[in-house]
Scaffold this active site. Structure first.
Site, short mmCIF file in Angstrom:
data_model
loop_
_atom_site.label_atom_id
_atom_site.label_comp_id
_atom_site.label_asym_id
_atom_site.label_seq_id
_atom_site.Cartn_x
_atom_site.Cartn_y
_atom_site.Cartn_z
N LYS A 56 1.09 -0.90 -0.08
CA LYS A 56 0.08 0.28 0.10
C LYS A 56 0.74 0.94 0.23
CE LYS A 56 -3.77 -2.53 2.07
NZ LYS A 56 -4.19 -2.58 3.98
N GLN A 100 -4.58 -1.31 10.04
CA GLN A 100 -4.03 -3.20 9.31
C GLN A 100 -5.49 -4.44 10.39
OE1 GLN A 100 -2.89 -3.77 6.03
NE2 GLN A 100 -3.92 -5.72 6.43
N ASP A 123 -11.50 2.66 4.27
CA ASP A 123 -11.90 0.92 3.97
C ASP A 123 -12.82 0.89 4.51
OD1 ASP A 123 -9.40 -1.30 3.77
OD2 ASP A 123 -10.04 -1.03 6.38
#
Ligand code: NAP
Length: 297
Positions: A56, A100, A123
């Protein structure tokens, strides 16, 4: 009749096309003095999570975004992580925050997600964004992997409207939001979701025009699960031991590709299918967050 020539859905190529469009949007934002900023928060040192965070970060840099990696020790407390999130919520250089998954056991992941500013939740896991997805309100963020699956289908010219899509898996990050997305007005799929308690699973999946496998079981979907001419999207990423690989393992999907592919009309490979699209959609959501802030929304 067995279909033998199938379309291989190339996630890397489709992601490249997404990036070409995003580069234009980034250039427009730069004219207004805005550099989209993404922070990825990693608690602990799970090797798979580290690899995801690296890719990422690499993509952010390639696109010229402001990229921050916040690596916290495995024994970070819930309070400390909440403080960090609150600080990032207030930071004007940051448009997107991603924590994460999975965090270490002392962390209440749902509480951390609730603490995110929903406008920075790129997200798409904050309850407000999930609610907006369910309501068909486009002002939220759609989770990246489901959004990537939809883009793959759309860009590959696969008819989703009116199609029967069977999604294997009901997780909050893939199966459930994907079902919500594909059944929306305007996308118009007929969606069935199956999970570990579903009965007659092969019978249900064989009735699908499109099968999406997101269960985390290597090679679970076999010929018996797929009707001839169906489209198969393989979300699974499973590490299997492989002494011939320099890393000692290789990645395979939830679909037994070699035996299923010849039966399909189109199928995604693993790697190189859904994975690259997930990162592309994260970049896209981050740029959207920056555009909305620039427009005062
Ligand atoms: P998860 O949270 O573990 O959920 C798995 C789902 O599959 C659950 O709903 C579970 O049912 C269902 N399931 C498990 N075994 C089953 C079986 N034998 N038959 C039917 N259903 C079964 O997993 P996830 O986070 O959604 O991830 C799924 C896979 O996608 C993993 O391989 C993951 O690595 C991969 N993934 C890939 C990407 C990408 O970018 N490509 C992104 C995210 C995830 P129950 O609910 O009944 O337990």
């Amino acid at each position: 009749m067995l279909v033998t020539s199938y379309q291989l859905i190339d996630g890397r190529a489709i992601a490249e096309r997404v990036y070409a469009g995003l580069r234009r949007e980034i250039a427009q934002l730069a004219e207004s003095g805005i550099t989209p900023g993404l922070v990825v928060v990693l608690v602990g040192d799970d090797p798979a999570s580290r690899a995801y965070v690296r890719s990422k970060d690499k993509m952010c840099r390639e696109l010229g975004l402001h990229s921050l990696k916040l690596e916290l020790p495995a024994d970070t407390s819930q309070r400390k992580l909440l403080d960090q999130v609150e600080q990032l919520n207030r930071d004007p250089a940051i448009h997107g925050i991603l924590v994460q998954s999975p965090p270490p056991p002392q962390i209440d992941e749902a509480a951390i997600i609730r603490a995110l500013d929903p406008r920075k939740d790129v997200d798409g896991f904050h309850p407000l964004n999930i609610a907006k997805l369910a309501l068909g309100d486009a002002s939220g963020f759609v989770p990246c992997t489901p959004l990537g699956c939809w883009h793959l289908l759309k860009e590959s010219g696969i008819e989703v409207s009116g199609a029967h899509v069977v999604v294997l898996g009901r997780s909050l990050i893939v199966g459930k939001p994907l079902a919500l997305l594909l059944m929306q007005k305007g996308i118009d799929a007929t969606v069935t979701v199956v999970h570990s308690r579903s009965k007659n699973l092969p019978e249900i999946t064989r009735s699908a025009d499109i099968v999406v496998a997101a269960i985390g079981r290597a090679g679970f979907v076999r010929q018996e699960h797929v009707r001839e001419g169906a489209v198969v999207i393989d979300v699974g990423i499973n590490r299997v031991d492989d002494s011939s690989s320099p890393r000692g393992y290789r990645l395979i999907g939830d679909v037994a590709f070699e035996e299923v592919a010849p039966k399909t009309k189109a199928i995604t490979p693993v790697p190189g299918g859904v994975g690259p699209m997930t990162i592309a959609m994260l970049m896209s959501n981050t740029i959207k967050a920056a555009q909305r802030r620039g427009a005062g929304r």
